[in-house]
Design a protein around this motif. Sequence first.
Motif, short mmCIF file in Angstrom:
data_model
loop_
_atom_site.label_atom_id
_atom_site.label_comp_id
_atom_site.label_asym_id
_atom_site.label_seq_id
_atom_site.Cartn_x
_atom_site.Cartn_y
_atom_site.Cartn_z
N THR A 1 15.77 2.71 -6.16
CA THR A 1 15.52 2.20 -7.51
C THR A 1 14.56 1.04 -7.57
O THR A 1 14.07 0.70 -8.64
N GLY A 2 14.28 0.37 -6.43
CA GLY A 2 13.34 -0.73 -6.48
C GLY A 2 13.33 -1.55 -5.21
O GLY A 2 14.14 -1.34 -4.30
N THR A 3 12.40 -2.48 -5.12
CA THR A 3 12.26 -3.38 -3.97
C THR A 3 12.03 -4.79 -4.46
O THR A 3 11.42 -5.01 -5.50
N THR A 4 12.55 -5.75 -3.70
CA THR A 4 12.28 -7.16 -3.98
C THR A 4 12.13 -7.88 -2.66
O THR A 4 12.62 -7.42 -1.62
N THR A 5 11.45 -9.02 -2.69
CA THR A 5 11.39 -9.86 -1.51
C THR A 5 12.69 -10.64 -1.40
O THR A 5 13.46 -10.72 -2.35
N THR A 6 12.95 -11.22 -0.25
CA THR A 6 14.19 -11.97 -0.06
C THR A 6 14.22 -13.24 -0.91
O THR A 6 15.28 -13.81 -1.12
N THR A 7 13.07 -13.65 -1.44
CA THR A 7 13.03 -14.80 -2.33
C THR A 7 13.17 -14.40 -3.78
O THR A 7 13.12 -15.24 -4.67
N GLY A 8 13.33 -13.09 -4.04
CA GLY A 8 13.58 -12.63 -5.40
C GLY A 8 12.36 -12.13 -6.13
O GLY A 8 12.46 -11.63 -7.25
N GLY A 9 11.17 -12.24 -5.56
CA GLY A 9 9.96 -11.79 -6.23
C GLY A 9 9.82 -10.29 -6.15
O GLY A 9 10.11 -9.68 -5.13
N THR A 10 9.38 -9.67 -7.24
CA THR A 10 9.13 -8.24 -7.21
C THR A 10 7.81 -7.97 -6.54
O THR A 10 6.90 -8.79 -6.53
N GLN A 11 7.68 -6.77 -5.96
CA GLN A 11 6.45 -6.41 -5.26
C GLN A 11 5.34 -6.10 -6.25
O GLN A 11 5.55 -5.42 -7.25
N TYR B 1 15.38 -3.17 -0.14
CA TYR B 1 15.28 -1.85 -0.77
C TYR B 1 16.65 -1.48 -1.32
O TYR B 1 17.62 -1.39 -0.57
N THR B 2 16.74 -1.26 -2.62
CA THR B 2 18.01 -0.98 -3.27
C THR B 2 18.09 0.47 -3.71
O THR B 2 17.14 1.02 -4.28
N LEU B 3 19.24 1.09 -3.44
CA LEU B 3 19.50 2.47 -3.83
C LEU B 3 20.77 2.54 -4.67
O LEU B 3 21.75 1.85 -4.40
N ASN B 4 20.75 3.40 -5.68
CA ASN B 4 21.92 3.70 -6.49
C ASN B 4 22.46 5.08 -6.12
O ASN B 4 21.68 6.02 -5.90
N TYR B 5 23.78 5.20 -6.08
CA TYR B 5 24.43 6.44 -5.67
C TYR B 5 25.32 6.97 -6.79
O TYR B 5 26.00 6.20 -7.48
N ASP B 6 25.31 8.30 -6.92
CA ASP B 6 26.26 8.95 -7.81
C ASP B 6 27.51 9.30 -7.02
O ASP B 6 27.71 8.83 -5.90
N GLY B 7 28.37 10.13 -7.59
CA GLY B 7 29.53 10.63 -6.89
C GLY B 7 29.73 12.10 -7.23
O GLY B 7 29.57 12.49 -8.39
N PHE B 8 30.03 12.93 -6.22
CA PHE B 8 30.22 14.35 -6.50
C PHE B 8 31.20 14.95 -5.52
O PHE B 8 31.40 14.48 -4.40
N SER B 9 31.82 16.05 -5.95
CA SER B 9 32.73 16.82 -5.11
C SER B 9 32.61 18.28 -5.52
O SER B 9 32.61 18.58 -6.72
N ASP B 10 32.46 19.17 -4.53
CA ASP B 10 32.30 20.59 -4.81
C ASP B 10 31.16 20.84 -5.79
O ASP B 10 31.27 21.62 -6.74
N ARG C 1 0.83 -1.20 0.00
CA ARG C 1 0.00 0.00 0.00
C ARG C 1 0.86 1.26 0.00
O ARG C 1 0.55 2.23 -0.67
N LYS C 2 1.96 1.23 0.73
CA LYS C 2 2.83 2.41 0.79
C LYS C 2 3.46 2.67 -0.57
O LYS C 2 3.56 3.80 -1.01
N ILE C 3 3.91 1.60 -1.25
CA ILE C 3 4.55 1.77 -2.55
C ILE C 3 3.55 2.27 -3.58
O ILE C 3 3.81 3.20 -4.32
#
Length: 238
Positions: free
Chosen positions: A193-203, A37-46, A3-5
Motif C-alpha cells: 500500500t505504500g512506502t515511507t522513510t524511517t523519518t516519516g517522509g514519503t518517497q 514497506y507496508t502491506l494490508n492483508y484481507d482474510g479468507f477461508s475456502d 527509480r524502482k517505484i
Amino acid sequence: MNRKIFAAAILASVAFSASPALADAITFDSTDIGVDYTLNYDGFSDATTIAGLTSTTTFSLASITGNTYTFNYSVANTSTAPITGSRVSGFAFNVDPNITGATSTGAFAYTTLNSTYPNGIGAVDVCFKDASTGACAGGGSGGLTQGTSGTGTFTLSFAQPVSSITLSDFFTRYQSITGAGNVTSASGSGTLTGTTTTTGGTQVPEPGMLGLLGTVLIGGAALHRRRQRRATMRLAAA
C-alpha cells in the motif's frame, strides 16, 4: 529505490491508468535501507473473503552483511466487526533468489523453510510463527490478538552475497476466530500500500525521474489525441 517505484508509475501512465497501484513484490538492495514497506492483508477461508478479518505488516531493510539481509518488521491485527476475536499467528512470503536459512526475533520468533500454507495457498519459501510447531499452519496459542501489534527482526541467508533480493506473495495466518460463523482459522493475502522513510517522509521521485515521467505523460496524451483525430476522419469519410 525511487527509480524502482517510479518505473511502475511510468508504465502505468503509458497505459492511461487512472490510479496506478504498487505491485505486491518488493525488490530490496542497499538503497532501500531504512525504508518502510507496508502491506494490508484481507482474510479468507475456502476461497471466501471474511468480512472484518484484516491485518498489516511493515518491513524495513536494516542491513546487508555478507550473504545475509536483516529486516525490522511490525505486524498488527486490525480486524474489526463483525469479527469479535482473532489471533494473527504468523506471516509468510517467497524469496528470490532462494534462501538457505532464516532466523527471527520478537513477536514471531520461530521460522520454517519450504513449507505449505493452508487455505489453498500451497508452498511458501519461509514463514515466521508465534510457536515452534514445525509447520506454517500454526498450532500455537500466542500471536497477536485483535487490536494489538508486535515487532521484531528477521534475517534471510543466501548461499553467497547477492546485490538485491525480491520478496513476494505475502500471507498472514489467522486463528481463534470468532464472529465468522463456523470459520475458526483463515489466511490473508497482502497488497503493498505504500512506502515511507524511517523519518516519516514519503518517497518522492528524483528530478530526472520527474522529467522522464512528464515526457511520458505528454507523449501518451499526444498519441491519444492523434488516435482520436484518425477515428474522427474515418467516420467523416464514411
